[in-house]
Design a protein around this motif. Structure first.
Motif, PDB file in Angstrom:
ATOM      1  N   ASP A 103       0.834  -1.096   0.118  1.00 40.34           N
ATOM      2  CA  ASP A 103      -0.059   0.076   0.026  1.00 40.34           C
ATOM      3  C   ASP A 103       0.814   1.318   0.041  1.00 40.34           C
TER       4      ASP A 103
ATOM      5  N   SER B 112      -3.522   4.313  -2.333  1.00 37.01           N
ATOM      6  CA  SER B 112      -4.359   3.033  -2.389  1.00 37.01           C
ATOM      7  C   SER B 112      -5.064   2.741  -1.441  1.00 37.01           C
TER       8      SER B 112
ATOM      9  N   ARG C  73      -9.192   2.700  -1.052  1.00 42.73           N
ATOM     10  CA  ARG C  73      -9.732   1.612  -0.769  1.00 42.73           C
ATOM     11  C   ARG C  73     -10.954   1.732   0.222  1.00 42.73           C
TER      12      ARG C  73
END
Length: 351
Positions: free
Chosen positions: A324, A328, A332
């Motif tokens: 990550d 990212s 999410r």
């Protein structure tokens, strides 16, 4: 402003020197042959007098007539005119240094020894960096008057140029150092403005992203958990349209205060924009993040923004995964928020 002041002082002293020496020469009280040897000491002495006394006069006038006259203290820094409790010890240190160095010159009669007076810069820089403007100006005047008094008492006229230069150098350095407390205060205000959302007092978007990247990097380096919680107010546009933006703003502030009261000291609440908020949860796994989200949703549901109208919120949660970066993990969590909206809002979704 300080540079302008020093340039004006130098120019005014030079003008006074030129006019006085010219008058003395034309009136026969000074020969033209003596002008070359006299003008520089005359200029430096006048400059020392102006640089020390004019800020003191301005300050006294402003203290007597705070709403009518000069604002030099306000321009330097608008703090209290009262000195600190340690001010008297700083003055005592400066006075002791002046006495010791000038006695050294008296007993050695050495030009080299007279330059020890330049150590006076040190206590005055200390004063300048730790006191407000008026005590600084007062301390410069006291030191200068004390030097002049000791020059006469100890018969040090042969070294008067050294002491005049010292007064000018110390005063100029102190003037610039006086700006340090103001710069620190202004920089602190600037940092606060940049890092804090003005409406909700949560972290600003820029500070939130910067801190999020830092916390993620820390979690990776130390093999810790890291989670993000993203939430917004359900149907916030309807609140603005129905009750007005003032009610909407009050709602945002109210929910921000609720969230900050529920979060731990290590957590960070930030406003991403509009009614969307992000909570950074360092050293937190998804189970703990869900517990925090449930507490937040419970308190949000129990709060009314107007009589009979309660809030609801949608919340998305995610935990850091291998590989990550902040973009990212945030994406999410944002996707989890939209999943909560699609599920009917006023709920929590984990991604």
């Amino acid at each position: 402003m300080i540079i302008s002041f020093l340039l004006i002082v130098a120019t005014a002293a030079l003008a006074a020197t030129f006019l006085v020496i010219t008058s003395l020469s034309l009136s026969g009280m000074m020969s033209f042959a003596d002008v070359s040897a006299t003008w520089l000491p005359f200029w430096i002495g006048d400059m020392a007098g102006i640089i020390i006394l004019s800020p003191l006069f301005f300050s006294c006038i402003q203290l007597a007539y705070p709403h009518k006259c000069f604002t030099i203290l306000k321009h330097i820094e608008g703090q209290s005119n009262q000195p600190t409790a340690q001010f008297k010890y700083k003055i005592l240190l400066s006075s002791c240094l002046i006495i010791v160095t000038m006695l050294l010159t008296k007993f050695t009669q050495s030009m080299d020894s007279s330059f020890a007076i330049f150590f006076l810069v040190l206590p005055h820089m200390w004063i300048a960096c730790t006191e407000t403007a008026f005590p600084n100006i007062l301390s410069l005047a006291l030191s200068s008057i004390f030097i002049v008094f000791l020059i006469d008492l100890l018969a040090l006229m042969d070294f008067v140029m050294v002491y005049q230069y010292t007064i000018n150098v110390v005063a100029a350095n102190a003037m610039f150092a006086m700006a340090i407390p103001a710069l620190i205060a202004h920089n602190h205000q600037l940092v606060t403005r940049v890092s804090t959302d003005s409406l909700t007092q949560a972290a600003s978007r820029e500070h939130l992203i910067e801190q999020g990247k830092f916390e993620l990097q820390q979690a990776i380096q130390h093999n810790r958990d890291f989670s993000i919680l993203v939430y917004d107010i359900d149907y916030f546009k309807n609140i603005n349209d129905t009750y007005g933006h003032d009610v909407g703003d009050a709602a945002l502030k109210m929910l921000s205060e609720i969230a900050k009261a529920l979060l731990r000291p290590t957590d960070l609440l930030g406003r991403l924009g509009g009614d969307e908020f992000v909570v950074l949860l360092p050293n937190t796994d998804k189970a703990t993040a869900c517990n925090i989200a449930n507490r937040l949703l419970e308190h949000v549901n129990g709060t009314e923004f107007v009589s009979g109208e309660a809030f609801s919120a949608s919340i998305g949660i995610t935990q850091m995964r291998e590989g990550d970066d902040f973009n990212s993990i945030f994406k999410r969590a944002d996707n989890a928020l939209y999943a909560a909206k699609k599920a009917g809002r006023n709920c929590i979704r984990l991604n």
